[in-house]
Design a protein around this motif. Structure first.
Motif, PDB file in Angstrom:
ATOM      1  N   ARG A   1      46.703  47.035  45.495  1.00  0.00           N
ATOM      2  CA  ARG A   1      46.820  46.669  44.082  1.00  0.00           C
ATOM      3  C   ARG A   1      46.092  45.360  43.789  1.00  0.00           C
ATOM      4  O   ARG A   1      45.452  45.215  42.748  1.00  0.00           O
ATOM      5  CB  ARG A   1      48.284  46.555  43.681  1.00  0.00           C
ATOM      6  CG  ARG A   1      48.993  47.885  43.638  1.00  0.00           C
ATOM      7  CD  ARG A   1      50.487  47.684  43.454  1.00  0.00           C
ATOM      8  NE  ARG A   1      51.202  48.916  43.635  1.00  0.00           N
ATOM      9  CZ  ARG A   1      51.879  49.513  42.659  1.00  0.00           C
ATOM     10  NH1 ARG A   1      51.944  48.986  41.470  1.00  0.00           N
ATOM     11  NH2 ARG A   1      52.505  50.642  42.903  1.00  0.00           N
ATOM     12  N   LEU A   2      46.202  44.404  44.690  1.00  0.00           N
ATOM     13  CA  LEU A   2      45.524  43.120  44.501  1.00  0.00           C
ATOM     14  C   LEU A   2      44.010  43.303  44.506  1.00  0.00           C
ATOM     15  O   LEU A   2      43.299  42.688  43.710  1.00  0.00           O
ATOM     16  CB  LEU A   2      45.932  42.129  45.590  1.00  0.00           C
ATOM     17  CG  LEU A   2      47.372  41.625  45.534  1.00  0.00           C
ATOM     18  CD1 LEU A   2      47.692  40.795  46.773  1.00  0.00           C
ATOM     19  CD2 LEU A   2      47.642  40.844  44.268  1.00  0.00           C
ATOM     20  N   ASP A   3      43.505  44.165  45.393  1.00  0.00           N
ATOM     21  CA  ASP A   3      42.058  44.413  45.466  1.00  0.00           C
ATOM     22  C   ASP A   3      41.527  45.096  44.210  1.00  0.00           C
ATOM     23  O   ASP A   3      40.359  44.956  43.876  1.00  0.00           O
ATOM     24  CB  ASP A   3      41.711  45.257  46.696  1.00  0.00           C
ATOM     25  CG  ASP A   3      41.556  44.414  47.940  1.00  0.00           C
ATOM     26  OD1 ASP A   3      41.196  43.226  47.823  1.00  0.00           O
ATOM     27  OD2 ASP A   3      41.785  44.941  49.042  1.00  0.00           O
ATOM     28  N   ARG A   4      42.376  45.845  43.512  1.00  0.00           N
ATOM     29  CA  ARG A   4      41.943  46.526  42.288  1.00  0.00           C
ATOM     30  C   ARG A   4      42.057  45.632  41.057  1.00  0.00           C
ATOM     31  O   ARG A   4      41.496  45.950  40.019  1.00  0.00           O
ATOM     32  CB  ARG A   4      42.768  47.794  42.073  1.00  0.00           C
ATOM     33  CG  ARG A   4      42.437  48.906  43.040  1.00  0.00           C
ATOM     34  CD  ARG A   4      43.057  50.226  42.623  1.00  0.00           C
ATOM     35  NE  ARG A   4      44.484  50.160  42.354  1.00  0.00           N
ATOM     36  CZ  ARG A   4      45.441  50.493  43.222  1.00  0.00           C
ATOM     37  NH1 ARG A   4      45.125  50.897  44.426  1.00  0.00           N
ATOM     38  NH2 ARG A   4      46.711  50.419  42.885  1.00  0.00           N
ATOM     39  N   HIS A   5      42.765  44.539  41.141  1.00  0.00           N
ATOM     40  CA  HIS A   5      42.991  43.651  39.998  1.00  0.00           C
ATOM     41  C   HIS A   5      41.860  42.622  39.940  1.00  0.00           C
ATOM     42  O   HIS A   5      41.754  41.758  40.797  1.00  0.00           O
ATOM     43  CB  HIS A   5      44.349  42.958  40.155  1.00  0.00           C
ATOM     44  CG  HIS A   5      44.789  42.236  38.944  1.00  0.00           C
ATOM     45  ND1 HIS A   5      44.242  41.038  38.552  1.00  0.00           N
ATOM     46  CD2 HIS A   5      45.745  42.544  38.024  1.00  0.00           C
ATOM     47  CE1 HIS A   5      44.843  40.625  37.453  1.00  0.00           C
ATOM     48  NE2 HIS A   5      45.751  41.524  37.116  1.00  0.00           N
ATOM     49  N   ARG A   6      40.997  42.740  38.919  1.00  0.00           N
ATOM     50  CA  ARG A   6      39.820  41.863  38.842  1.00  0.00           C
ATOM     51  C   ARG A   6      40.184  40.380  38.837  1.00  0.00           C
ATOM     52  O   ARG A   6      39.533  39.571  39.482  1.00  0.00           O
ATOM     53  CB  ARG A   6      38.990  42.191  37.613  1.00  0.00           C
ATOM     54  CG  ARG A   6      38.177  43.435  37.769  1.00  0.00           C
ATOM     55  CD  ARG A   6      37.211  43.594  36.644  1.00  0.00           C
ATOM     56  NE  ARG A   6      37.956  43.767  35.392  1.00  0.00           N
ATOM     57  CZ  ARG A   6      37.416  43.863  34.208  1.00  0.00           C
ATOM     58  NH1 ARG A   6      36.114  43.777  34.092  1.00  0.00           N
ATOM     59  NH2 ARG A   6      38.130  44.032  33.135  1.00  0.00           N
ATOM     60  N   GLY A   7      41.202  40.004  38.117  1.00  0.00           N
ATOM     61  CA  GLY A   7      41.582  38.601  38.033  1.00  0.00           C
ATOM     62  C   GLY A   7      42.103  38.038  39.339  1.00  0.00           C
ATOM     63  O   GLY A   7      41.885  36.870  39.654  1.00  0.00           O
ATOM     64  N   LEU A   8      42.780  38.863  40.110  1.00  0.00           N
ATOM     65  CA  LEU A   8      43.334  38.401  41.376  1.00  0.00           C
ATOM     66  C   LEU A   8      42.375  38.603  42.542  1.00  0.00           C
ATOM     67  O   LEU A   8      42.386  37.835  43.493  1.00  0.00           O
ATOM     68  CB  LEU A   8      44.662  39.098  41.664  1.00  0.00           C
ATOM     69  CG  LEU A   8      45.788  38.776  40.675  1.00  0.00           C
ATOM     70  CD1 LEU A   8      47.032  39.591  41.003  1.00  0.00           C
ATOM     71  CD2 LEU A   8      46.095  37.296  40.669  1.00  0.00           C
ATOM     72  N   ARG A   9      41.550  39.632  42.446  1.00  0.00           N
ATOM     73  CA  ARG A   9      40.598  39.908  43.530  1.00  0.00           C
ATOM     74  C   ARG A   9      39.699  38.698  43.793  1.00  0.00           C
ATOM     75  O   ARG A   9      39.326  38.421  44.923  1.00  0.00           O
ATOM     76  CB  ARG A   9      39.769  41.139  43.187  1.00  0.00           C
ATOM     77  CG  ARG A   9      38.886  41.603  44.315  1.00  0.00           C
ATOM     78  CD  ARG A   9      38.145  42.904  43.985  1.00  0.00           C
ATOM     79  NE  ARG A   9      37.485  42.827  42.715  1.00  0.00           N
ATOM     80  CZ  ARG A   9      37.540  43.779  41.782  1.00  0.00           C
ATOM     81  NH1 ARG A   9      38.221  44.876  41.991  1.00  0.00           N
ATOM     82  NH2 ARG A   9      36.901  43.644  40.640  1.00  0.00           N
TER      83      ARG A   9
END
Length: 149
Positions: A88-96
């Motif tokens: 999920r983190l890898d898919r989240h642009r802001g968190l990636r």
């Protein structure tokens, strides 16, 4: 419990995989530097290390603390940990963009604050320099070969 210990507990509570993804082996120095900066800024402590003037340190401490607290809230509310959370983190642009962040060098900043506490580890005995081919063959003569005339 100190602020540093609380920050460390919050981050480590996300699990080793998430800490590695987010901090790239710098979770302890991040907690130390973040706590120190907060204490210096909020209590007006004297600090000659200059860390609080580092834009990367200030921005990184703020953003990473915000992310750690947010992730702890959502995982404590039921969002899965481990591989599912990492996906999920890898898919989240802001968190990636935070993965293995490099906005601040937490070890270097921690060493500036407390050189004795954050001294680099002793690398141990170093190999001799010289003729690499001879060393690979098991000889101990580190003298470089003489080039042909």
């Amino acid at each position: 419990m100190t602020l540093e210990q609380r920050l460390l507990a919050l981050a480590e509570g996300l699990g080793a995989d998430v800490c590695a993804w987010l901090f790239a082996e710098t979770v302890r120095p991040w907690a130390f530097v973040t706590a120190r900066m907060r204490n210096v800024l909020s209590h007006g402590f004297a600090a000659s290390d200059g860390v609080r003037e580092e834009p990367g340190a200030l921005a990184g401490a703020l953003r990473l603390t915000e992310v750690v607290i947010t992730l702890r809230l959502v995982t404590d509310a039921g969002l899965p940990y481990g591989a599912d959370l990492l996906a999920r983190l890898d898919r989240h642009r802001g968190l990636r963009s935070l993965s293995k962040q490099t906005v601040a060098n937490w070890y270097a900043l921690a060493r500036r604050i407390s050189p004795q506490q954050w001294a680099p580890p002793d690398p141990g005995p170093q190999p001799a320099t010289g003729n690499a081919e001879a060393l690979e063959e098991g000889t101990t003569d580190p003298t470089p070969p003489v080039p042909p005339a």
